[in-house]
Design an enzyme around this catalytic site. Structure first.
Site, PDB file in Angstrom:
ATOM      1  N   ASP A 232       0.844  -1.199   0.000  1.00  0.00           N
ATOM      2  CA  ASP A 232       0.000   0.000   0.000  1.00  0.00           C
ATOM      3  C   ASP A 232       0.880   1.250   0.000  1.00  0.00           C
ATOM      4  O   ASP A 232       0.569   2.242   0.647  1.00  0.00           O
ATOM      5  CB  ASP A 232      -0.917  -0.002   1.224  1.00  0.00           C
ATOM      6  CG  ASP A 232      -2.017   1.046   1.136  1.00  0.00           C
ATOM      7  OD1 ASP A 232      -2.547   1.268   0.026  1.00  0.00           O
ATOM      8  OD2 ASP A 232      -2.340   1.645   2.172  1.00  0.00           O
ATOM      9  N   ASP A 249       3.505   2.242   8.213  1.00  0.00           N
ATOM     10  CA  ASP A 249       2.187   1.689   7.859  1.00  0.00           C
ATOM     11  C   ASP A 249       2.322   0.425   7.023  1.00  0.00           C
ATOM     12  O   ASP A 249       1.996   0.402   5.833  1.00  0.00           O
ATOM     13  CB  ASP A 249       1.352   2.733   7.123  1.00  0.00           C
ATOM     14  CG  ASP A 249      -0.119   2.317   6.994  1.00  0.00           C
ATOM     15  OD1 ASP A 249      -0.549   1.462   7.797  1.00  0.00           O
ATOM     16  OD2 ASP A 249      -0.816   2.825   6.096  1.00  0.00           O
TER      17      ASP A 249
END
Length: 302
Positions: A232, A249
Site C-alpha cells: 500500500d 504503515d
C-alpha cells in the site's frame, strides 16, 4: 449453632463505631486519612506495559539504548498523531520517575469491531491464516469475533513486518513491543513531539529528490529480495526525518511468491510512489526500471 429464642453472650457485647474509633486514633497519633490507597502510577496514565509483552512480542535484540525496560516506568499520553479507518496513532511518553530517563513512542491502536472499517483487508488477508481453523472461519464470515481476530491479525502482521524490516537494515520505526492490538514503536520526529513530515508534504527537487528516490529504491529492493511487497505504498506512508526516508504503515505487507497478485502488488507500489516523484522531475524511465528490478529481485521472472 445458636438456638432460636436464646441469647448469645455476643448479643450483650458493646457495639463499637469503627469509623469513630479510627478517627479518635488518627487524631491522637497524628495519622492522616488519605482515603483508599491507589496502585496507580505517581503521574501519567498507566504503568509501563513492557512486562505485559512476552519475549517474542518485543523488538529485535539488542534493544536500542533509548528503549526503557524498567518496570517502574510510567506511560503518559500526550495526544493523537494520526487518525485512520483501521487504527489511530497516539504520542506516548515513557519515563522513569525521579530520573531524567524518558522517551517518546508512537502507539498505534487498532480499533474494535464497532469503530473500524477494514477497507483493505479482503485482498491482503488472502493467504494469511492463523493456526486455529475456527478463527479462520470467523474471519472469513466477518463475525464480531472474526473482526476482533482481524484487528489482532493486522497488529501482529505489522509488528512482525517491522521486526523483519529492521533486521534487514531498512529505515523503519523500531518496533518496541506489541500488547494485544496496541503496537508501540519508535517515534519519528522531534524531541518536542513534532512528528516528521510525510513525503507528500514536501517539495524536494534536484539532488534532494534524487537522494530520496535512491533511498526508496534501496528499501524496496531489500524488501523484494526478502520476498515481500509493502502492498500500500504511497507518498503518504513515507516519512522524511533529517533527510532520511522512513517506511511506515506496513500491516498489509504480503509475501509475493505465495500471493496470487504478488507481482501486481510489487509493481503497483513502485508506480504509486513513482508517479509522485515523476511529477517533481524524476524521469519516468527510472520508475519503470525500478518496477522491473523489484520483480526480478523477488524471483518472479525467469
Amino acid at each position: 449453632m445458636r438456638r432460636h429464642g436464646r441469647k448469645s453472650r455476643l448479643d450483650d457485647a458493646p457495639q463499637y463505631d469503627l469509623d469513630a474509633a479510627f478517627a479518635e486514633f488518627a487524631d491522637r497519633f497524628g495519622v492522616a486519612d488519605d482515603g483508599p490507597v491507589s496502585d496507580g502510577p505517581p503521574f501519567g496514565d498507566r504503568w509501563t506495559t513492557w512486562d505485559q509483552s512476552q519475549p517474542l512480542q518485543r523488538g529485535p535484540k539488542p534493544y536500542p539504548d533509548w528503549v526503557i525496560t524498567d518496570l517502574g516506568a510510567v506511560d503518559t499520553e500526550l495526544g493523537i498523531l494520526k487518525t485512520g479507518k483501521e487504527a489511530d496513532v497516539f504520542l506516548i511518553e515513557r519515563a522513569v520517575p525521579d530520573t531524567d530517563r524518558a522517551v517518546l513512542l508512537a502507539a498505534k491502536r487498532y480499533r474494535d469491531s464497532k469503530h473500524r472499517m477494514f477497507h483493505r483487508d479482503a485482498g491482503y488477508l488472502e493467504g494469511r491464516k492463523v493456526r486455529e481453523s475456527r478463527v479462520n472461519r470467523a474471519i472469513a464470515k466477518r463475525t464480531s469475533f472474526g473482526m476482533e481476530a482481524i484487528a489482532g491479525t493486522w497488529a501482529a502482521a505489522e509488528f512482525d513486518a517491522l521486526c523483519r524490516m529492521w533486521r534487514d537494515g531498512m529505515a523503519v520505526p523500531y518496533p518496541v513491543q506489541i500488547v494485544g492490538t496496541e503496537l508501540l514503536m519508535e517515534f519519528i520526529g522531534e524531541p518536542d513531539g513534532a512528528a516528521a513530515p510525510r513525503l507528500a508534504q514536501l517539495r524536494p527537487a534536484g539532488d534532494e529528490l534524487r537522494d530520496l528516490w535512491q533511498q526508496l529504491r534501496d528499501g524496496l529492493l531489500v524488501l523484494a529480495r526478502d520476498g515481500y511487497a509493502h502492498g500500500d505504498l504511497s507518498a503518504y506512508n513515507l516519512l522524511v526525518h533529517d533527510g532520511r526516508l522512513v517506511f511506515i504503515d506496513v500491516p498489509q505487507i504480503v509475501e509475493v511468491i505465495g500471493h496470487p497478485r504478488g507481482q501486481e502488488l510489487l509493481t503497483r507500489d513502485v508506480r504509486n510512489v513513482g508517479n509522485w516523484f515523476t511529477a517533481r522531475g524524476l524521469p519516468a524511465a527510472a520508475v519503470e526500471a525500478l518496477a522491473a528490478d523489484v520483480v526480478a529481485d523477488a524471483g518472479l521472472v525467469g
